[in-house]
Write a protein that holds these residues in place. Sequence first.
Motif, PDB file in Angstrom:
ATOM      1  N   GLU A   1       3.777   4.325  -5.993  1.00  0.00           N
ATOM      2  CA  GLU A   1       4.981   3.516  -5.790  1.00  0.00           C
ATOM      3  C   GLU A   1       5.003   2.905  -4.386  1.00  0.00           C
ATOM      4  O   GLU A   1       5.380   1.735  -4.214  1.00  0.00           O
ATOM      5  N   VAL A   2       4.615   3.675  -3.392  1.00  0.00           N
ATOM      6  CA  VAL A   2       4.571   3.156  -2.024  1.00  0.00           C
ATOM      7  C   VAL A   2       3.542   2.031  -1.919  1.00  0.00           C
ATOM      8  O   VAL A   2       3.815   0.975  -1.326  1.00  0.00           O
TER       9      VAL A   2
ATOM     10  N   ARG B   1       7.456   9.490   2.035  1.00  0.00           N
ATOM     11  CA  ARG B   1       7.065   8.123   1.676  1.00  0.00           C
ATOM     12  C   ARG B   1       6.823   7.277   2.916  1.00  0.00           C
ATOM     13  O   ARG B   1       5.947   6.404   2.908  1.00  0.00           O
TER      14      ARG B   1
ATOM     15  N   ALA C   1       3.341   5.406   3.627  1.00  0.00           N
ATOM     16  CA  ALA C   1       3.298   3.971   3.887  1.00  0.00           C
ATOM     17  C   ALA C   1       2.534   3.664   5.169  1.00  0.00           C
ATOM     18  O   ALA C   1       1.706   2.745   5.218  1.00  0.00           O
TER      19      ALA C   1
END
Length: 463
Positions: A149-150, A122, A126
Amino acid sequence: MTKHTESPNRLGKDRDWLVYQAGGLHIEDVCLSAVARAVPTPFYCYSADAIRSAYKYLASAVNPIGVSICFAVKANSNIAVLGLLAELGCGMDIVSGGELERALAAGVPASKIIFSGVGKTRAEIARAVEVGIHQINVESAAEITAVAEVARGLGQRAPITLRVNPDVDAKTHAKITTATKDSKFGIPIGDVADLYAEAAAMPELEVLGVAVHIGSQIHDMSPFRRAFSAMADLVVFMRGRGLVVPRLDLGGGIGIASNDTPGPDIAEYAAIIAETVGHLGCQLTVEPGRWLVGRAGLLVTEVLYLKEMQSGPMAILDVGMNDLMRPALYDAQHPVLTLHEPRTDRAAPHYSLVGPICESSDQFGTYDRLGEMRAGDLLAFDCAGAYGASMASTYNSRDLVAEVLVEGSRFRTIRRRQDISEMLRLEQAGRWQFPAPEGQEATRSAQPVSDGALRTPVTIGTS
């Protein structure tokens, strides 16, 4: 061991940058023996001209049919090499956050970087989204969720494509085949359309197309034709469902010439792309690695000892499998050249070439036509510009191999040797820490270390 018949005088009519002059092997206008006097062996040495020429040749074949090129950084991640390609307009295909930072450090715009790989963290996702990467090639339903989600947490949209596993066997070595049904790579082709539709409905994602990569060192063009045809059918099917598919990433895998095996016909490769996917109107990308840099590099080594064996003479070199993993890992066969032009003595013995590593797999094969060898002679493993230095390690606590770039009549070190003194600095012990209770952040202990040996400063010598 595999026996290789090499002729150091036959360096290839397409390799005018690699020649014997005045009895010595030259890269461009630089004698390799002179480099070896300045840079301790073993070291990798690359030709800037060879890298530029390879890129321009491939670009001349694929650019007219609307294909852009992204270099597979895993093949050679040295930032000087990446910078050479970036200056020519080449994008980059990366497979880790570290490779992203290398590409950015080399001056590659984030908008020309593609992020592939099955296990992105993640934090890596990002960073890629924050810098404005061209696209993330996602390889599973779980990764789609993670990227969404990131992106949501960052308040941005993430550009993605779905990597497809078309179940096409490239018929190369099992360890460099990536598109059969049991491979860890990609999403099964039958599942792609539904996942694509689900991802396109997520507001955090900008779903831009599909990608494929079937393997490495491919000489037979028929697997490319099968894979690209399958991708064309998939794009047509998805568009029939009302899905927008503006991009198609065709991956890499083009092999290189070696020994008496000619390289693939690049004109044929370009024709296959045009015939199979040219009608789709997609933005097309290819991701070669080895083809751009493999033949541009040599690994120079010194003969340490000669040893008589029952099967014939053995030459023990100062280069090991930690410096060149491909023979041990892939059963790869690298041509070997002498740095001084050998006599064409067909009666000269066959030498088995081995390294100093404490492993039986640290061997490179049996070679002839190297002439009579002596301790102190210099040799060069050819076609070592890809997956050589980038896979090197410090196993057996050996120095990390150096890299050198030649340009015209000059050369420079582009990665110096990492010696044991630097390695030991990385292993100076930190303070003891104690696990925090569940739900609390761990804190570093402020108490002095009780172990007197660990309190004692580590003294590191300098090279």
